[in-house]
Design a protein around this motif. Structure first.
Motif, PDB file in Angstrom:
ATOM      1  N   ASP A   1      70.272  45.532 -13.365  1.00  0.00           N
ATOM      2  CA  ASP A   1      70.347  44.992 -12.008  1.00  0.00           C
ATOM      3  C   ASP A   1      69.060  44.249 -11.655  1.00  0.00           C
ATOM      4  OD1 ASP A   1      72.904  46.135 -11.544  1.00  0.00           O
ATOM      5  OD2 ASP A   1      71.969  48.071 -11.127  1.00  0.00           O
ATOM      6  N   GLU A   2      67.916  44.783 -12.064  1.00  0.00           N
ATOM      7  CA  GLU A   2      66.645  44.098 -11.827  1.00  0.00           C
ATOM      8  C   GLU A   2      66.598  42.757 -12.557  1.00  0.00           C
ATOM      9  OE1 GLU A   2      63.180  46.396 -12.648  1.00  0.00           O
ATOM     10  OE2 GLU A   2      63.466  47.747 -10.936  1.00  0.00           O
ATOM     11  N   PHE A   3      67.161  42.721 -13.755  1.00  0.00           N
ATOM     12  CA  PHE A   3      67.212  41.478 -14.520  1.00  0.00           C
ATOM     13  C   PHE A   3      68.022  40.413 -13.779  1.00  0.00           C
ATOM     14  CE2 PHE A   3      69.273  39.315 -18.381  1.00  0.00           C
ATOM     15  CZ  PHE A   3      68.289  38.337 -18.437  1.00  0.00           C
ATOM     16  N   LEU A   4      69.183  40.807 -13.287  1.00  0.00           N
ATOM     17  CA  LEU A   4      70.032  39.842 -12.571  1.00  0.00           C
ATOM     18  C   LEU A   4      69.391  39.411 -11.258  1.00  0.00           C
ATOM     19  CD1 LEU A   4      73.579  41.354 -13.231  1.00  0.00           C
ATOM     20  CD2 LEU A   4      72.392  39.518 -14.440  1.00  0.00           C
ATOM     21  N   GLN A   5      68.709  40.330 -10.580  1.00  0.00           N
ATOM     22  CA  GLN A   5      68.024  39.947  -9.347  1.00  0.00           C
ATOM     23  C   GLN A   5      66.875  38.995  -9.650  1.00  0.00           C
ATOM     24  OE1 GLN A   5      69.033  40.743  -6.129  1.00  0.00           O
ATOM     25  NE2 GLN A   5      67.533  39.125  -5.721  1.00  0.00           N
ATOM     26  N   MET A   6      66.193  39.220 -10.761  1.00  0.00           N
ATOM     27  CA  MET A   6      65.122  38.322 -11.173  1.00  0.00           C
ATOM     28  C   MET A   6      65.669  36.921 -11.439  1.00  0.00           C
ATOM     29  SD  MET A   6      62.370  38.837 -14.294  1.00  0.00           S
ATOM     30  CE  MET A   6      63.623  38.719 -15.575  1.00  0.00           C
ATOM     31  N   ILE A   7      66.849  36.844 -12.038  1.00  0.00           N
ATOM     32  CA  ILE A   7      67.488  35.553 -12.290  1.00  0.00           C
ATOM     33  C   ILE A   7      67.801  34.845 -10.969  1.00  0.00           C
ATOM     34  CG2 ILE A   7      69.618  34.473 -13.119  1.00  0.00           C
ATOM     35  CD1 ILE A   7      69.629  36.533 -15.382  1.00  0.00           C
ATOM     36  N   ARG A   8      68.349  35.580 -10.011  1.00  0.00           N
ATOM     37  CA  ARG A   8      68.697  34.972  -8.718  1.00  0.00           C
ATOM     38  C   ARG A   8      67.460  34.501  -7.974  1.00  0.00           C
ATOM     39  NH1 ARG A   8      72.435  40.174  -8.288  1.00  0.00           N
ATOM     40  NH2 ARG A   8      74.161  39.416  -9.599  1.00  0.00           N
ATOM     41  N   ASP A   9      66.408  35.297  -8.020  1.00  0.00           N
ATOM     42  CA  ASP A   9      65.158  34.893  -7.365  1.00  0.00           C
ATOM     43  C   ASP A   9      64.593  33.635  -8.025  1.00  0.00           C
ATOM     44  OD1 ASP A   9      65.396  37.078  -5.733  1.00  0.00           O
ATOM     45  OD2 ASP A   9      63.994  38.338  -6.867  1.00  0.00           O
ATOM     46  N   HIS A  10      64.673  33.576  -9.347  1.00  0.00           N
ATOM     47  CA  HIS A  10      64.163  32.410 -10.072  1.00  0.00           C
ATOM     48  C   HIS A  10      64.957  31.158  -9.706  1.00  0.00           C
ATOM     49  CE1 HIS A  10      62.258  30.173 -13.332  1.00  0.00           C
ATOM     50  NE2 HIS A  10      63.458  29.784 -13.733  1.00  0.00           N
ATOM     51  N   LYS A  11      66.264  31.301  -9.584  1.00  0.00           N
ATOM     52  CA  LYS A  11      67.103  30.145  -9.236  1.00  0.00           C
ATOM     53  C   LYS A  11      66.835  29.685  -7.812  1.00  0.00           C
ATOM     54  CE  LYS A  11      71.374  30.037 -10.714  1.00  0.00           C
ATOM     55  NZ  LYS A  11      72.766  30.428 -11.000  1.00  0.00           N
TER      56      LYS A  11
END
Length: 376
Positions: free
Chosen positions: A346-356
């Motif tokens: 979940d942290e990985f996916l949130q990191m992706i969304r923040d990066h985008k």
């Protein structure tokens, strides 16, 4: 039928054969799990190794296809104190003996696995040979000394072709260094569009897949035997969010300028305590690795240590100080807790969304228009 296990230090164990007949060589290691022998047998990270189970009774709940971590086992041999020939479990489809026979894996039982484990803990992992033949001890010793341990385990266990597991959410490129199916399961459960690629994929080939993030999988062997992966990671670092697991963690560290080293007997089991330095919380983790990131080598990098092993204080987690990337040495998909560590996905996916959000992409029409004008 009689079976024998000979270690390179000359120690000889004589027991009973189960599984396939024949001879097999490999690095002799031990796993401390009380349960999970099927996951151990089917974990690609054990490629090239003869696995000793420290728990004395193995096979009592049998084997079921649903619990496999790969299509076929990769272990080179299996050592137990006692194996149960008639499992008692409504899910069981066949026994451990049947599984080993099906895939040609040589097993030995009825030996003192406690003594074997103490030898490995004292002297470190070493080469060994299991045989059901009548060859003399001298012949076996010569065979063992003339055999080199494999260094191509990643190539042997990685997928040979690109394949996908479609989803409606973030596109994740999963680089398969010997990936367990649990990693793919965790990503697909979250709706990710997963594309699995071979270990020797290049940075440009990954760019053509237009990922939102990159998952570096677990895998067998020495991370320094996979230099092409280190090059690929270093080229993509900062361009896409990255999450590495086990071997992926070690390869990421090498790509960032850190170093790795061999552990005396490794971490293999489902009860290793890991402390999250950010929160102070201790997690019970599943682990399977024989190498670790050297702590002193972190000093001259842009990496931050996020997790440590509470037993021996080795590094269990890293985070890049500048780019969206983090890794863990243990297996968050293995569920020893059972779900204590799945939050990392979940942290990985949130990191992706923040990066985008921080780096929005231009509309495709604008990219095409700029290309026509020659701005690119």
């Amino acid at each position: 039928m009689q079976a024998r296990l000979l270690l390179e230090d000359g120690t000889l164990f004589t027991g009973k054969s189960f599984g396939a007949e024949g001879e097999t060589t490999g690095e002799v290691v031990f796993n401390t799990g009380i349960t999970g022998y099927q996951e151990v047998l089917s974990d690609p990270s054990y490629c090239g190794q003869i696995v000793t189970m420290t728990y004395p009774l193995i096979g009592n709940y049998g084997i079921t296809r649903d619990d496999f971590e790969s299509v076929a086992p990769s272990v080179h041999g299996f050592v137990v104190r006692r194996h149960e020939t008639v499992p008692s479990n409504w899910r069981a489809q066949y026994s451990v003996d049947d599984l080993l026979k099906e895939y040609g894996i040589v097993g030995i039982s009825d030996i003192d696995t406690r003594m074997l484990t103490r030898i490995i803990r004292h002297h470190g992992t070493m080469k060994g040979i299991i045989t059901t033949s009548t060859k003399s001890e001298q012949e076996l010793r010569e065979m063992l000394l003339s055999t080199d341990l494999r260094r191509d385990q990643v190539a042997r266990t990685s997928t040979k072709h690109i394949y996908s597991s479609p989803g409606a959410k973030e596109r994740i490129v999963l680089v398969d260094f010997g990936a367990k199916s649990g990693i793919l399961r965790e990503l697909t459960q979250r709706g990710c569009d997963v594309v699995v690629v071979p270990h020797d994929v290049t940075a440009d080939e990954i760019r053509k897949l237009h990922p939102d993030g990159i998952q570096l999988s677990n895998g067998p062997g020495d991370p320094k035997d996979v230099p092409h992966a280190v090059k690929m990671i270093s080229e993509l670092l900062g361009e896409y969010p990255i999450f590495g697991i086990c071997l992926g963690h070690q390869l990421f560290a090498l790509a960032c300028g850190a170093d790795t080293e061999r552990l005396k007997f490794g971490h293999r089991g489902g009860n290793h305590p890991v402390k999250d330095l950010r929160t102070g919380r201790c997690y019970i983790t599943s682990q399977n690795h024989g190498y670790t990131v050297n702590e002193q080598s972190i000093a001259n990098t842009e990496l931050e240590i996020t997790h440590i092993n509470n037993n021996d204080k080795t590094i269990e987690g890293l985070k890049h100080k500048k780019y969206p990337a983090f890794t863990v040495q243990y297996h968050p998909e293995a569920a020893p807790g059972p779900f204590d560590n799945s939050y990392l996905f979940d942290e990985f996916l949130q990191m992706i969304r923040d990066h985008k959000n921080q780096h929005p992409e231009k509309p495709r029409q604008a990219i095409l228009a700029a290309a026509v004008k020659g701005d690119f």
